[in-house]
Structure formats: structure tokens, C-alpha cells
Design an enzyme around this catalytic site. Sequence first.
Site, PDB file in Angstrom:
ATOM      1  N   GLY A 221       0.803  -1.215   0.000  1.00 53.29           N
ATOM      2  CA  GLY A 221       0.000   0.000   0.000  1.00 53.29           C
ATOM      3  C   GLY A 221       0.839   1.269   0.000  1.00 53.29           C
ATOM      4  N   SER A 222       0.333   2.270   0.699  1.00 51.83           N
ATOM      5  CA  SER A 222       0.923   3.614   0.618  1.00 51.83           C
ATOM      6  C   SER A 222       2.278   3.738   1.290  1.00 51.83           C
ATOM      7  CB  SER A 222      -0.038   4.639   1.221  1.00 51.83           C
ATOM      8  OG  SER A 222      -1.203   4.730   0.438  1.00 51.83           O
ATOM      9  N   THR A 223       2.733   2.709   2.004  1.00 54.38           N
ATOM     10  CA  THR A 223       4.114   2.770   2.498  1.00 54.38           C
ATOM     11  C   THR A 223       5.086   2.890   1.324  1.00 54.38           C
ATOM     12  OG1 THR A 223       4.288   0.352   2.523  1.00 54.38           O
ATOM     13  CG2 THR A 223       3.579   1.424   4.565  1.00 54.38           C
TER      14      THR A 223
END
Length: 586
Positions: free
Chosen positions: A308-310
Amino acid sequence: MISFVIRLKSRAHFVVKQGRNAEREAFIGTNARRRKQARLRVAIVIAAFCAIYLAVGVRLLQYGLSEPILSASIGGNVDAVASRPNIVDRNGELLATDLNMVSLYADPRRIIDADEVVEKLALVVPNIDWSDTHRKLRSQTAFQWLRRQLTPKQQADILALGLPGIGFRPEKRRFYPGGATASHIVGHVNVDNQGLAGMERYLDQQGLADLRASGLTDDTRLAPVTLSIDLRVQNIVRDVVARAMTDYEAEAAGAVILDVETGEVLAMASVPDYDPNEPSRMLPDGTVDKAYEKGWFNRISNATFEMGSTFKSFTLAMGLDEGKISLNSVVDASRPIRMGGFTIRDFKGKNRPLSIPEVFQYSSNIGTAAVADMVGIDGHREFLTRLGLLSKLDTEMPGVATPTQPQTWKKINSVTISFGHGVATTPLQTAVAAAALMNGGYLHQPTFLPRSKEEAQALARRVIKEKTSAEMRFLYDWNGQKGSGRGAQVEGFHVGGKTGTADKVINGRYAKNINFNAFVAAFPMDKPRYIVLSIIDAPRTGERGGRTAASTAAPMIQAIIRRVAPLLGVKPRFGEPEAEMLLVDY
């Protein structure tokens, strides 16, 4: 007269020699003949005894020089008493050791009444399989295992039964004092003390198995093997992730802590887990509990996920390192991107141009995709490869999963990968790459063994510029104070980081209502020393009813850092002004 002649004959011993002129005859008395026969018989008996003893001696010599013959029941257990080294944490706390045990065996050829033996053993040995034990005792083989690794009390009780044909063999049993606390790191062994998982398996791969096979480790005290983990920190991390899985009604959870300067793994926990003292649990019906064995699966290093957004951390670091953007840059995030039949939009879009810190703070998919487009497909793939996110991790832990990526990268792949969709990697790799963003730009391969800063630096590889690392520290700090990282903030310890909320892939499709959440954090942000990454799989609820990473994975980070930071030597600072953040003028 006749008796006189007979007596005379028995006493007589005349020898009449034949000469040239006369003949002689020999008259040998009966007593003399008997003495001769007796001596002959004694000589024969002595010769017979000598022959028998010679045959026995030759046979014993033959047995002594020949290889021992093992029955199929014994298999490869000739090294069962071989020792394994103790495993300890970085502070010398015991994680694994050997205990002296005995195992019960039978020589079925000496069993008189198999039914009686089974009945009596059932009084001492719990859950004994009557039919299987009876079959073994009636097999007429030379050796059969009946029960491995008995307690001293059970041995004494069996000895008291006085059963012929029953014996004991000394063995070693591996004991893990911490139980499930560090099960996925330490691993476990089988009944023959051979490493099957974790660092136990690693030790066998390093030559311990060969030493055991040659008998060089029998009853030999080997030097302890020291791991990089801190048992105190490990216990806290496991406690936090276990509570999170229960409180957030999730399928699984996990976390890892890395030293950014050495790459040492200080703690790593994944739940569900298992007790290495009992790696396989039996159900009442005698079958193996398959649900319990699912705890063997380590989601931090042995599984891959879309993080995801990591991944936006790496996309912005790529743009900064390539000089395509600066912290002063502004990208247009006012409208969704339509590409290849897909529409890319922000979760909570601002519908306006965003600065780079705002792209990070608001986790803008549109802004991140624009940065990836500036770098290009080839540069994007090369950068993620440089950070080790697309190749198998190089570490001591066996069974590390290999990341997955598109066979052919197209523009739509690069765009979706920029915000963490389309590439699956292990959480441990994500933490390792994030450490490189924080420590000045050096990639340290993770290790579960102690490593000094000097040793780490000799093995390190620069992957980004020092300036890029400083800018990423600024972005992590910014998001920790103003963005989704506020849920991970611990007063006095200055935490920064990035959330990641991804739709979980089920049967090849994204499930809109099931998330895989992650949070990667660093602290203290003025000079990061540690990376902490948490994951939680398919939570049904979270803080204040939310299901995103900010409501689940971030509070896990907060709970971990609050408890472990003092143990790691990080001193809290209260009442001091926040670090200067105005690196950019708006």
C-alpha cells in the site's frame, strides 16, 4: 588258576623284540591300555574346547570389526544423543537449550506376552496407541520405538513394571523457555533434534548437521549461538501484535524492529504463532491439529503483500534522488487520472495542486503517480531493485519469500506500483528499504546475528544520496506530526512514519471491504536509530471504529515504541521545542 592268569595278564607288560634269531611278542596289560585311551580322550576334549573358544573368539572379532546392523525401525537415529548449541539473545538470555531425556524401545523377539506389555504400558504412558504398539511387539524384529522422550518419572514407573524386552535409550530434547515468544525467529527441531525452521534450521545448514552425522557433537558442549534480538523487546512486540489481532478482530498481525545503522533485527513477531516445544498438536481423535500448524507461517519474512501507501516513501525518494522533484515542487492532484481503462483517484482528495510534503501527508495517489511518470518505467524498476524490494532478501532466516512483480512493466504498472499496488514484497524488506531512507542512504541486509557498526558499514551499499535521506527524514517527521502518523506519535520520542492501507487481494481480485494495513515508522526523528514496521491483516474494526492503517497499524506502533524505547536506550525529551521543520517555503 584262571583268575591268577587274568590278574597276571592285567599286570603284565612284556615286550618281546624280534631279532635276527628270535621273535618277540608284546603283551600289553589292560590297565596300561586304559591309561592310553584316557589320555587320548582328554586330548580330544581339550582340542574340542580349544576349537570352540577359537571359533567364539573369531566371531567376536568379526562382530567388533563389522559395521552395526540397524533395523528399519531405528532409521537415522544413531545420532539422537548429539548435542545442539544453546541459543541466547543479545543479552545472554536463554532462548533454546538441550535437555537429557530417554526414549522407550522394545526388542520384540524377547517379548513373552504382547498383550500384557501393552496393558501395563498404558498405565504409565498416556495416549498410547494400543493397536500400533501391539503390532510392533508382535513384529519379531530386533528393534521398535514405542515412545520418544519420556520423563524421568515415566522411566521409573516403567522400570518398576519389570517387563522383559523393554529398554531405554538416552536422547536430547530441545527446550524453549520462552515458548511462543520468539518462535518464528528461533524455529524448532524434530524429534531427532534436527532443525526444521528458523535459526535452528540455519544452524544445521551451516554444518551442524554434518557434525552430528559424524558424531563429533555427541555429549560435546558447543559454544552458545548469540542472536541479535532482545528478548525483552521481543516479548513486548509479540504482546502488542497479539492484542491487536484480538482487539481489531483481524486474521493476523505482525511487527519488526530494525537497527538502521547495523541492520540487526531486534524483534520480529507474527501471530498466529505456535509453541516450538509442541510444534505439532494432537487432537483428541489422534489427528494433527492443522489449524495450530498454520501458526508456523511467518508473515513478516515468509509472506509477500502489496504494502500500500508505504511504497509512496520509495516513490518520492526516487523522484528526489533523481532530481525530478524537490521539496518545493508542486504536482497537480486536482483531478483523477484515467489510464488503461482504470481511474486513479485519491482516498480523501483535496482536488487541488499539492506540494511534495502534502502529497506525502495526504497520501495522494495522483501526486505519487505523477512523480513515477516523471522518472519513467525503467528508472522506477531500477530504483526499487536497488532498494532490494524486487529480489529475494539475503539474510540468515530460511524460507524467505520472493517478491512478485509484473512480467512486463507498462505505464499502468509503474503508476499503480508507485502507491503500493501491483508489487508484492515482504514486510521485512519494506522495513529494510525504509531504514536506508533514514540512515543516510545505506542499504544494510538484515541480520539475526549481532553485527557492529563497523562490520555493517563494510557490508553496506549506498542506494540514495545523503541529501535525499535528509529530505525523507523531513517527510517522515512532517507526516508524524501533521498527517496519518499522528496515531503513532509517542510523547517525548519524536516518531515519524507512513501509513499504508491496501485493498487485500483475494482470488486474484481486490476486495473493497477487506484491508491489509501497514505502518512504517522511524524514531527518534532528529537522528533515527530504529525502524518499526507493523502489519495487520483484514481487521474488522480499529480505533474509533476505523479500519484503515491510521486506526489499526499506527496505534500498534505507538504501543510498541512507548514500551520498548526506554529498553533500547532512547531517552525521552519533554518540553523541548520541536525540531525545525521549515526546510521549504510555501
